[in-house]
Design a protein around this motif. Structure first.
Motif, short mmCIF file in Angstrom:
data_model
loop_
_atom_site.label_atom_id
_atom_site.label_comp_id
_atom_site.label_asym_id
_atom_site.label_seq_id
_atom_site.Cartn_x
_atom_site.Cartn_y
_atom_site.Cartn_z
N VAL A 285 0.84 -1.21 0.00
CA VAL A 285 0.00 0.00 0.00
C VAL A 285 0.86 1.25 0.00
O VAL A 285 0.60 2.22 -0.72
N THR A 286 1.93 1.25 0.80
CA THR A 286 2.82 2.41 0.84
C THR A 286 3.46 2.67 -0.51
O THR A 286 3.53 3.81 -0.96
N ALA A 287 3.92 1.61 -1.17
CA ALA A 287 4.53 1.78 -2.49
C ALA A 287 3.53 2.30 -3.50
O ALA A 287 3.84 3.18 -4.32
N LEU A 288 2.29 1.79 -3.46
CA LEU A 288 1.28 2.23 -4.42
C LEU A 288 0.87 3.68 -4.16
O LEU A 288 0.66 4.45 -5.11
N LEU A 541 11.07 7.32 -7.21
CA LEU A 541 11.91 6.20 -6.79
C LEU A 541 12.48 6.45 -5.40
O LEU A 541 12.53 5.54 -4.56
N GLY A 542 12.90 7.68 -5.14
CA GLY A 542 13.44 7.99 -3.83
C GLY A 542 12.40 7.84 -2.72
O GLY A 542 12.72 7.36 -1.63
N VAL A 543 11.15 8.22 -3.01
CA VAL A 543 10.10 8.12 -2.00
C VAL A 543 9.80 6.67 -1.65
O VAL A 543 9.78 6.29 -0.47
N ILE A 544 9.59 5.82 -2.66
CA ILE A 544 9.20 4.44 -2.35
C ILE A 544 10.38 3.64 -1.79
O ILE A 544 10.19 2.79 -0.93
N VAL A 545 11.60 3.93 -2.26
CA VAL A 545 12.76 3.24 -1.70
C VAL A 545 12.96 3.65 -0.24
O VAL A 545 13.21 2.82 0.64
N GLY A 546 12.84 4.96 0.02
CA GLY A 546 13.02 5.44 1.39
C GLY A 546 12.00 4.88 2.35
O GLY A 546 12.34 4.42 3.45
N LEU A 547 10.71 4.90 1.95
CA LEU A 547 9.67 4.37 2.83
C LEU A 547 9.83 2.87 3.02
O LEU A 547 9.64 2.35 4.13
N GLY A 548 10.17 2.16 1.94
CA GLY A 548 10.37 0.71 2.06
C GLY A 548 11.51 0.37 3.00
O GLY A 548 11.40 -0.53 3.85
N CYS A 549 12.62 1.08 2.87
CA CYS A 549 13.77 0.85 3.77
C CYS A 549 13.41 1.17 5.21
O CYS A 549 13.82 0.46 6.14
N LEU A 551 10.44 0.98 6.67
CA LEU A 551 9.57 -0.07 7.21
C LEU A 551 10.37 -1.33 7.56
O LEU A 551 10.18 -1.94 8.61
N LEU A 552 11.28 -1.73 6.66
CA LEU A 552 12.08 -2.92 6.93
C LEU A 552 13.06 -2.68 8.08
O LEU A 552 13.38 -3.60 8.85
N MET A 553 13.54 -1.46 8.21
CA MET A 553 14.45 -1.16 9.32
C MET A 553 13.71 -1.28 10.65
O MET A 553 14.26 -1.81 11.64
N VAL A 554 12.46 -0.83 10.68
CA VAL A 554 11.66 -0.98 11.89
C VAL A 554 11.41 -2.45 12.20
O VAL A 554 11.48 -2.88 13.35
N VAL A 561 19.87 -5.06 5.92
CA VAL A 561 18.73 -5.81 5.38
C VAL A 561 17.83 -4.91 4.52
O VAL A 561 17.47 -5.28 3.40
N PRO A 562 17.45 -3.71 4.96
CA PRO A 562 16.66 -2.84 4.08
C PRO A 562 17.41 -2.41 2.82
O PRO A 562 16.83 -2.35 1.73
N LEU A 563 18.70 -2.10 2.97
CA LEU A 563 19.47 -1.70 1.79
C LEU A 563 19.59 -2.85 0.80
O LEU A 563 19.51 -2.65 -0.42
N THR A 564 19.80 -4.06 1.31
CA THR A 564 19.84 -5.23 0.43
C THR A 564 18.51 -5.42 -0.28
O THR A 564 18.47 -5.71 -1.48
N ALA A 565 17.41 -5.26 0.45
CA ALA A 565 16.09 -5.41 -0.16
C ALA A 565 15.87 -4.37 -1.25
O ALA A 565 15.34 -4.68 -2.32
N ALA A 566 16.28 -3.12 -1.00
CA ALA A 566 16.12 -2.08 -2.02
C ALA A 566 16.93 -2.41 -3.27
O ALA A 566 16.46 -2.24 -4.40
N ALA A 567 18.17 -2.88 -3.07
CA ALA A 567 19.00 -3.25 -4.22
C ALA A 567 18.37 -4.40 -5.00
O ALA A 567 18.36 -4.40 -6.24
N MET A 568 17.82 -5.40 -4.29
CA MET A 568 17.17 -6.52 -4.97
C MET A 568 15.95 -6.06 -5.77
O MET A 568 15.70 -6.52 -6.88
N ASN A 569 15.19 -5.13 -5.18
CA ASN A 569 14.01 -4.62 -5.88
C ASN A 569 14.40 -3.89 -7.16
O ASN A 569 13.74 -4.02 -8.20
N LEU A 570 15.47 -3.12 -7.10
CA LEU A 570 15.93 -2.40 -8.30
C LEU A 570 16.42 -3.39 -9.36
O LEU A 570 16.17 -3.20 -10.56
#
Length: 869
Positions: A285-288, A541-549, A551-554, A561-570
């Protein structure tokens, strides 16, 4: 979450009735009001929008959609033959009398000579409607198509083209959602071996999707939603809905197979996998909703529609699903599994008592998935390089990505729009299918020489086939110049021509006069949209990557782990774009799929796909890493945690990916190129993500990073809210009935297929075997830092609708309530703005009391903490 699951389980008929009433309450106004989807949009400040606005204000009769009726003489003959002329003229007169038609400009009129090809065998008439294409009733456009095509015979071919005609043809495209449901059902049946186990995720997904699409249809009356919005919402909602139910049902079945009662199995499933589903849904939902930062009407509507569908699936997964679990109980297991459970529980006294089960970790690593996880650990460097090579090769076509808008030349063969496009291109040149419109505004009669210079300059411009100017309107001082390029609308040469006209030709003609000229038309508007989206893509891209990171950091208390997830998504996004470019832009198989010839990729596809892909990729990251994180918390052994997490979740992630691939691929065969691009891109991304990234690259990379995976600075640890995705381990003692030695030996040697499989994001409720010493329970003897009002307001401001300020204050229940209701529809979120200081003081008082008075269960046995989940 456990309280909600228990209530829904015990009041199952009430919950099912509430869902039925909700669907009826949404369906009644939907049936009465219908929908009001519209593809109308404006790009404020862009030149094509200014041209359209000026034309609509000054010449409203010319601002309606203009479509073409193309006639072609098949055999020897000419359009000018008397018999042909009589038949075509009669047909055009009938079309002119139809509703929504303002005028019909015939090829036989005084200015009709340019509308007849040089060989005299092809000609076209222009039908002008009274509104833009998206606002014309589909029934009126259908009447035009049927009336025109009624004049066809063996010698005369009649085809129609234009935006309104294309939209009417798309409305007739067949829905293919049923194909995806059937394929998903087959995969579920193979995975579960149970008819009810197959039907339950499908029922939950269909109910949630129905509620979501009905809500989206009603929302179209209060905000602008494009015609593609419900299809994209169905695409993403159906995929995640089945997957979310699959994760929870799998955990529920695992609990049943390990001896839990149906109610306790449901509560345990919702308190573990259910939490992960809620968190994963939040990331989607956050990404959308990140599409809102683009501030482009249709994309905003598409993001809200898809987010609504996903939110409905999350709510259904945590309310309707436990109610259905209560309705079906243990019947979700097949007969063989039920017999095995009955045999194991034959000597128990207490219902739900759990015998000492097999060591799930030992069996997980002994199976093919476990052996694969061990192989990845041993050869982590090799697997990392191999996975990167695969992704790099798939991403190479994305370097030639060209955004634009496909035209009728990309329509499937056999459609009237494709036939009309080909006839016009053969008779008048490819540029005749997408003329440019120059809107010239004269401030005074003295500007007439400047207008003449402009017309002459445009006609002599390379790349222009012809330029025809309408007479200046005396009342408004407006002149419209139709410019036909020598290249097709979607060709790169046409985009170059538009740029040259705007930067060089038009300014030179305007210089020294009051003349104002705007270059517009459908082709120019498509190019403007592509340029605008390309400019805003880095921000999005900056908004959704930042929010995703964030959430995963929390969730995982980690930086890497969040940075790895962002790199995998890209990486997954780049590879999927490469597949889309190869299929649609290069034309590798597009004709075989019935999707027309090669052409540019739709301008809005990158941002929408990025929003969807970041959400879906985060889902898999959450389910994979949450199991790793759980094991890391217990053992503090990085390699062991990664190996166990990969072994126990790999099969489920792959099954979920197969379901999504089937659902997305089904949309490819609906006959709509734009939706087919989404289907191919998302199916490719899910396949790459599940079978290359999460199966190979993520675990091998995490093995290389070692303990650094779980590092988090102390200052960040203090301010981040604590959210438990997998729930807290149960500290209640589990009664165990003594088992005879013979039965114990038989149980230890039983076939693992008959005693349960540890899957998804955690282990079933078990008692730790004596042979495995439990790690010590970690306890923090230092007083906890007080919560800050400023930090609480930051969480409230940025993500308060999702309840993150409640998680920060340690109130998980209220946080989950806000999460599932979007801040209780905003009212609760606004109220928290006034009461937040008081809430912080109460939280600090509660923390201080807990530090002074230790909890009664603080000394619970460490072995129980390690093994009961």
């Amino acid at each position: 979450m456990s309280a909600l699951a228990r209530w829904c389980f015990r009041h199952r008929l009430l919950v099912i009735g509430i869902w039925a009433a909700l669907l009826v309450a949404l369906a009644l106004p939907y049936a009465t009001l219908g929908t009001s989807y519209s593809d109308a949009f404006s790009l404020p400040g862009l030149e094509s929008s200014k041209a359209q606005a000026r034309l609509q204000a000054s010449e409203p009769q010319q601002s309606g959609d203009s479509d073409q009726i193309v006639v072609h003489v098949r055999r020897d003959g000419s359009i000018r033959d008397a018999a042909v002329r009589q038949k075509v003229t009669s047909m055009l007169d009938r079309v002119a009398a139809l509703p929504s038609v303002t005028s019909v400009t015939s090829m036989y009129g005084p200015t009709g000579a340019p509308r007849i090809s040089k060989d005299g065998r092809t000609a076209y008439a222009t039908v002008t409607f009274d509104a833009q294409a998206e606002r014309i009733p589909a029934a009126d456009v259908t009447r035009v198509i049927d009336t025109a095509r009624a004049a066809r015979d063996a010698d005369l071919q009649v085809e129609l083209g234009g935006q309104a005609i294309s939209l009417a043809a798309e409305d007739k495209a067949q829905g293919t959602e049923a194909i995806g449901l059937v394929a998903a059902g087959i995969i579920l049946f193979v995975a579960f071996g149970s008819l009810l186990g197959m039907l339950l995720p499908l029922l939950v997904a269909i109910a949630a999707l129905g509620a979501g699409l009905l809500a989206v249809g009603l929302t179209s009356h209060v905000m602008t939603l494009g015609t593609d919005a419900p299809t994209v919402a169905a695409l993403i909602g159906l995929g995640v809905g089945i997957d979310y139910a699959l994760f929870i049902v799998t955990r529920y079945r695992t609990g049943l197979r390990n001896g839990l009662t149906p109610e306790e199995a449901a509560v345990r499933a919702l308190n573990t996998s259910g939490r992960a589903v809620v968190f994963a849904g939040l990331t989607v939902v956050t990404a959308l909703l990140g599409l809102l930062v683009l501030r482009i009407g249709p994309l905003t509507g598409m993001g809200i529609s898809a987010a609504t569908a996903v939110l409905a699936t999350v709510i259904a997964a945590v309310t309707l699903l436990p109610a259905l679990l209560g309705l079906f109980g243990g019947r979700l297991l097949n007969r063989r599994q039920r017999r095995a459970v009955a045999t194991r529980n034959a000597g128990t006294v207490h219902p739900g008592t759990v015998h000492p089960p097999l060591n799930t970790q030992r069996h997980a690593t002994a199976r093919p998935r476990g052996r694969w996880a061990e192989r990845v650990e041993r050869h982590r460097t090799l697997f990392t390089l191999a996975a990167l090579l695969v992704v790099t090769v798939l991403s190479l076509p994305a370097l030639s990505l060209r955004l634009g808008t496909s035209d009728a030349g990309n329509d499937p063969k056999g459609t009237t729009t494709r036939a009309a496009y080909d006839l016009l291109a053969q008779g008048f040149g490819p540029g005749s299918n997408g003329p440019l419109v120059l809107v010239a505004q004269l401030s005074a009669p003295s500007d007439a020489p400047a207008l003449n210079r402009l017309i002459s300059a445009v006609r002599s411009t390379p790349g222009v086939a012809s330029a025809t100017a309408e007479p200046v309107t005396a009342k408004t001082g407006l002149s419209v110049i139709d410019v036909v390029p020598t290249s097709a609308p979607q060709d790169e040469a046409t985009s170059t021509l538009i740029t040259h006209l705007r930067k060089d030709v038009v300014p030179a003609a305007e210089r020294g006069s009051g003349l104002t000229v705007y270059v517009g038309g459908t082709t120019a508007a498509s190019g403007d949209l592509a340029d605008l989206l390309a400019d805003k893509l880095p921000l999005f891209l900056g908004v959704i990557v930042g929010l995703g990171c964030l959430l995963l950091m929390v969730a995982f208390r980690s930086i890497l782990v969040p940075l790895t997830a962002a790199a995998m998504n890209l990486l997954a996004s780049a590879a999927s774009f490469g597949v889309v470019v190869a299929v649609f832009q290069w034309g590798w198989g597009s004709e075989l799929l019935g999707l027309g010839k090669a052409g540019p990729v739709e301008a809005e596809l990158p941002v929408i796909m990025l929003a969807i892909l970041f959400g879906l990729s985060m889902d898999y990251q959450v389910f994979l890493v949450s199991r790793m994180h759980e094991e890391w918390e217990h053992t503090r052994d990085n390699h062991h945690a990664i190996r166990i997490g990969q072994a126990e979740t790999g099969r489920l992630i792959n099954a979920a990916a197969l379901i999504m691939m089937c659902v997305f691929t089904a949309f490819v065969f609906g006959g709509r190129r734009v939706i087919a691009e989404y289907g191919v891109g998302l199916a490719a991304a899910v396949a790459i993500d599940a079978f290359v990234l999460r199966t190979v690259l993520v675990p091998s990379l995490m093995h290389l990073l070692g303990r650094a995976n779980w590092w988090l600075p102390a200052w960040l640890e203090r301010i981040l809210p604590r959210v438990s995705i997998e729930g807290t381990p149960s500290r209640e003692p589990v009664p165990v009935v003594p088992v005879p030695a013979g039965a114990a030996r038989a149980e230890r040697t039983a076939d693992p297929h008959h005693t349960g499989v540890a899957t998804t994001t955690g282990r079933p409720a078990v008692v730790s075997p004596p042979s495995r010493p439990a790690p010590p329970l970690r306890q923090d003897s230092t007083p906890r830092a007080p919560k800050s009002v400023a930090v609480a307001y930051l969480w409230w401001f940025f993500l308060g609708l999702f309840g993150t300020h409640h998680f920060y204050l340690g109130r998980t229940g209220r946080g989950l309530l806000h999460l599932c209701t979007l801040g209780i529809c905003g009212l609760g979120w606004l109220a928290d703005a006034l009461t937040l200081p008081h809430q912080v003081r109460s939280a600090n008082a509660r923390v201080a009391l807990q530090d002074v008075v230790p909890r009664a269960d603080a000394t619970a046995g460490p072995a129980l903490n390690d093994s009961v989940h």
